[in-house]
Design a protein around this motif. Structure first.
Motif, PDB file in Angstrom:
ATOM      1  N   TYR A  93      -4.213   0.512   1.684  1.00 27.07           N
ATOM      2  CA  TYR A  93      -4.565   0.908   0.320  1.00 27.07           C
ATOM      3  C   TYR A  93      -2.914   1.223  -0.511  1.00 27.07           C
ATOM      4  CZ  TYR A  93      -5.689   3.804  -3.761  1.00 27.07           C
ATOM      5  OH  TYR A  93      -5.935   4.211  -5.087  1.00 27.07           O
ATOM      6  N   SER A  94      -2.083   1.984   0.254  1.00 27.50           N
ATOM      7  CA  SER A  94      -0.901   2.168  -0.149  1.00 27.50           C
ATOM      8  C   SER A  94       0.075   0.763  -0.516  1.00 27.50           C
ATOM      9  CB  SER A  94      -0.140   3.125   0.900  1.00 27.50           C
ATOM     10  OG  SER A  94      -0.780   4.175   0.864  1.00 27.50           O
ATOM     11  N   GLN A  95      -0.068  -0.167   0.528  1.00 33.38           N
ATOM     12  CA  GLN A  95       0.689  -1.389   0.399  1.00 33.38           C
ATOM     13  C   GLN A  95      -0.015  -2.088  -1.041  1.00 33.38           C
ATOM     14  OE1 GLN A  95       0.010  -3.372   4.082  1.00 33.38           O
ATOM     15  NE2 GLN A  95       1.625  -1.939   5.155  1.00 33.38           N
ATOM     16  N   ARG A  96      -1.033  -2.172  -1.204  1.00 33.34           N
ATOM     17  CA  ARG A  96      -1.806  -2.966  -2.104  1.00 33.34           C
ATOM     18  C   ARG A  96      -1.573  -2.285  -3.634  1.00 33.34           C
ATOM     19  NH1 ARG A  96      -6.595  -2.999   0.643  1.00 33.34           N
ATOM     20  NH2 ARG A  96      -7.513  -1.027  -0.405  1.00 33.34           N
ATOM     21  N   ASN A  97      -1.413  -0.803  -3.625  1.00 36.77           N
ATOM     22  CA  ASN A  97      -0.664  -0.158  -4.883  1.00 36.77           C
ATOM     23  C   ASN A  97       0.731  -0.740  -5.224  1.00 36.77           C
ATOM     24  OD1 ASN A  97      -3.200   0.784  -5.609  1.00 36.77           O
ATOM     25  ND2 ASN A  97      -2.812   2.709  -4.619  1.00 36.77           N
ATOM     26  N   ALA A  98       1.598  -0.492  -4.253  1.00 41.80           N
ATOM     27  CA  ALA A  98       3.027  -0.865  -4.188  1.00 41.80           C
ATOM     28  C   ALA A  98       3.060  -2.262  -4.533  1.00 41.80           C
ATOM     29  CB  ALA A  98       3.620  -0.645  -2.829  1.00 41.80           C
ATOM     30  N   GLU A  99       2.460  -3.120  -4.141  1.00 44.38           N
ATOM     31  CA  GLU A  99       2.469  -4.793  -4.560  1.00 44.38           C
ATOM     32  C   GLU A  99       1.968  -4.827  -6.187  1.00 44.38           C
ATOM     33  OE1 GLU A  99       0.418  -6.939  -1.918  1.00 44.38           O
ATOM     34  OE2 GLU A  99       1.968  -6.690  -0.143  1.00 44.38           O
ATOM     35  N   LYS A 100       1.082  -4.124  -6.300  1.00 40.49           N
ATOM     36  CA  LYS A 100       0.370  -4.291  -7.788  1.00 40.49           C
ATOM     37  C   LYS A 100       1.300  -3.539  -8.848  1.00 40.49           C
ATOM     38  CE  LYS A 100      -3.673  -3.327 -10.427  1.00 40.49           C
ATOM     39  NZ  LYS A 100      -4.828  -2.798 -10.492  1.00 40.49           N
ATOM     40  N   THR A 101       2.039  -2.560  -8.360  1.00 37.72           N
ATOM     41  CA  THR A 101       2.919  -1.977  -9.387  1.00 37.72           C
ATOM     42  C   THR A 101       4.172  -2.754  -9.689  1.00 37.72           C
ATOM     43  OG1 THR A 101       2.239   0.336  -8.566  1.00 37.72           O
ATOM     44  CG2 THR A 101       4.349   0.123  -9.577  1.00 37.72           C
ATOM     45  N   LYS A 102       4.694  -3.371  -8.480  1.00 34.10           N
ATOM     46  CA  LYS A 102       6.038  -4.343  -8.471  1.00 34.10           C
ATOM     47  C   LYS A 102       5.441  -5.514  -9.220  1.00 34.10           C
ATOM     48  CE  LYS A 102       9.179  -6.542  -5.491  1.00 34.10           C
ATOM     49  NZ  LYS A 102       9.392  -6.811  -4.033  1.00 34.10           N
ATOM     50  N   SER A 103       4.396  -6.068  -9.134  1.00 33.28           N
ATOM     51  CA  SER A 103       4.182  -6.976  -9.968  1.00 33.28           C
ATOM     52  C   SER A 103       4.068  -6.990 -11.639  1.00 33.28           C
ATOM     53  CB  SER A 103       2.879  -7.764  -9.484  1.00 33.28           C
ATOM     54  OG  SER A 103       1.700  -7.202  -9.721  1.00 33.28           O
ATOM     55  N   ASN A 104       3.496  -5.790 -11.733  1.00 32.18           N
ATOM     56  CA  ASN A 104       3.322  -5.279 -13.158  1.00 32.18           C
ATOM     57  C   ASN A 104       4.629  -4.994 -13.985  1.00 32.18           C
ATOM     58  OD1 ASN A 104       0.465  -5.551 -13.296  1.00 32.18           O
ATOM     59  ND2 ASN A 104       0.293  -3.480 -12.893  1.00 32.18           N
ATOM     60  N   THR A 105       5.544  -4.533 -13.159  1.00 31.37           N
ATOM     61  CA  THR A 105       6.910  -4.165 -13.860  1.00 31.37           C
ATOM     62  C   THR A 105       7.743  -5.288 -13.963  1.00 31.37           C
ATOM     63  OG1 THR A 105       7.688  -3.648 -11.392  1.00 31.37           O
ATOM     64  CG2 THR A 105       6.930  -1.613 -12.721  1.00 31.37           C
TER      65      THR A 105
END
Length: 558
Positions: A93-105
């Motif tokens: 779950y932590s890895q998915r959130n990190a990837e999503k935040t990175k793509s949005n930025t």
């Protein structure tokens, strides 16, 4: 609610002090001295250690009671297995959130990009290959016709409109009667002779007294009946009609004009109806009552008759003959008035009684209409789903070619414009069209008239709602509206794409503003002509009138 009251036992010292008060005081003791010698004792409150409440970074170990039985191996195995699964799930779950935040930025799509992607994908079989992104965004406005609130909204609006129209009709008619009955009596030359006869019968003529026709008359002296005076019965034989000025000037195009054609002398008059707020109205003469004739076309020089009045007919007047007209209207040689509505019952009743002479102009006008219709039908097929972009661009292109600013262009300019926008008209049809439009022989034609002739225009019912929407935006009556005001007033809340959740209000609003700006010559404001061109192109792809009205009513609230 039940309240539980708990009693607190008193201390021994307290009991003694209270019990001692019941005994009589010893001789020479007062209550004050006794209280000083025997102070009351209160329970001691332990001091609160605030340091123990501060969170520490060290991990707090769970206190395990000593009397618990020892765990078996089976439970230990299940506990380890559950703990491992929870740790693994939290890590993923932590890895998915990190990837999503990175793509949005790194790349966050804006509402404009979202709507462009949706327009690029489109519906299956809905778009053709030659449509641009602006065409697809403009077609989103046609979806307002699918709004579920359309029927209920139509009923409420139509009732209010009927009441407003009847009130307007009654106000203008009363003012016309008052004006013309009063003017007819005061301006009648026969009343001077009749009054002088009455005065000479009783008063001897005096050389020192001026004749009555040279003296200032009062209203009492003019209350006489003569043969030429208009009566209410004569003025009641009339046909009332509504009209608008054909102009790209928003202030002139939105004027509410009401006209009357009088049967007894074939004269007509025009009044302007003005409304200030909800309750204040004013009716002013626009064109004085007189007998007028056509100023252009096949009927040029012929007097207006009852058969010239129907919905869609044009009335032409020379601006120089009417000095009281606004300056913006007097800039043009001709004032062209379009009839938008007419009292059909009165027209039919007078039509049976009147006899009009038919001539060859009727058949010539019918042939002209056939030429226009053939060209319009062919071009509407080419403009299918591309009307907004092409009509808006055509209007801007004509303004660029109009160097003098009078709206007149020659034959070569129109041919060049048709080639630029890939509108195919045969040479034979173009020559027939030009011979009809260039009736004056000057070699130049107004580009607005040319565009209406080759493409046509929406009917007066649709155009009335376009004017209502623009008048709501242009509350200062300047003829142009800032883009910021349009953005504030536009409401996409009831758009079917928003209701279904496929798009947001901001996405629909941005798509509308982008296509509307394509029709504007200025980036920060929209004129009435540009606003009309936008909905003129949108009207080509809408068959039903009520569907088109919903496209205007839903976002603008008219």
């Amino acid at each position: 609610m039940d309240l539980e009251v708990k009693t607190v036992a008193a201390s021994r010292s307290q009991t003694q002090s209270f019990s001692g008060r019941k005994k009589p005081l010893q001789h020479g003791w007062t209550s004050r001295s006794w209280a000083i010698q025997n102070p009351p004792s209160f329970p001691v409150v332990p001091r609160l250690d605030l340091g123990s409440l501060v969170d520490s970074d060290e991990e707090v170990q769970d206190i395990v009671p000593e009397d618990l039985p020892a765990t078996t191996g089976n439970y230990k195995q299940k506990y380890q297995q559950c703990k491992t699964e929870m740790d693994e799930g939290y890590k993923q779950y932590s890895q998915r959130n990190a990837e999503k935040t990175k793509s949005n930025t790194t790349h966050q799509p804006s509402p404009r990009n979202k709507i462009e992607d949706k327009c690029a994908q489109g519906e299956e079989g809905a778009f053709t290959a030659d449509l641009t992104t602006l065409d697809r965004k403009a077609l989103l406005q046609q979806r307002y016709a699918d709004s579920p609130h359309r029927t209920q909204q139509r009923g409420r609006k139509s009732d209010a409109e009927i009441v407003a129209v009847e009130k307007k009709k009654q106000t203008v008619e009363e003012q016309v009667m008052i004006d013309h009955l009063s003017r007819a009596v005061i301006s009648d030359p026969e009343q001077n002779l009749s009054t002088e006869k009455q005065e000479s019968a009783f008063i001897l003529p005096d050389s020192n007294i001026a004749p009555l026709r040279l003296r200032k008359r009062t209203l009492h002296e003019t209350k006489i009946r003569t043969h030429s005076t208009l009566t209410e019965n004569m003025l009641s034989h009339k046909v009332q009609f509504d009209g608008r000025i054909i102009s790209r000037n928003g202030r002139d195009a939105c004027r509410e004009l009401v006209g009357f054609f009088f049967i007894h002398d074939q004269s007509l008059t025009l009044y302007e109806y003005r409304q200030f707020g909800k309750n204040r109205t004013n009716v002013l003469p626009f064109i004085q009552k007189n007998i007028y004739s056509h100023q252009r076309g096949r009927r040029k020089g012929k007097q207006y008759q009852l058969g010239d009045f129907y919905i869609g007919a044009n009335l032409t007047f020379l601006s120089s003959d009417h000095p009281t007209l606004p300056e913006s209207i007097k800039e043009s040689t001709l004032l062209i008035l379009r009839i938008t509505n007419i009292d059909q019952m009165a027209f039919d009743s007078f039509r049976t009684d009147s006899v009009e002479h038919e001539d060859g102009t009727t058949s010539q006008e019918a042939n002209d209409r056939l030429v226009f219709k053939a060209i319009q039908d062919e071009l509407k097929k080419q403009l299918h789903k591309k009307g907004v972009r092409i009509l808006s661009g055509l209007g801007k292109y004509f303004q660029q070619l109009d160097k003098e600013g009078n709206g007149l262009l020659d034959k070569s300019d129109f041919k060049q414009a048709l080639e630029v926008f890939h509108l195919q008209v045969s040479e034979k049809d173009f020559d027939s069209l030009w011979s009809i439009l260039n009736d004056s022989g000057s070699g130049k034609v107004d580009h607005g008239e040319f565009k209406r002739a080759i493409i046509g225009e929406m009917n007066e019912y649709r155009k009335s709602f376009v004017r209502k929407a623009f008048m709501k935006l242009d509350f200062n009556k300047t003829g142009s509206v800032p883009i910021m005001d349009i953005r504030k007033c536009y409401c996409a809340k009831k758009h079917p794409e928003v209701i279904s959740g496929h798009s947001t209000e901001e996405e629909i609003e941005l798509s509308f503003l982008e296509t509307l700006k394509g029709a504007c010559s200025k980036s920060d404001e929209v004129s009435y002509g540009e606003f009309e061109d936008y909905y003129e192109g949108l009207s080509i792809g809408v068959v039903d009138d009520e569907d088109f009205v919903s496209i205007l009513r839903t976002p603008w609230g008219v």
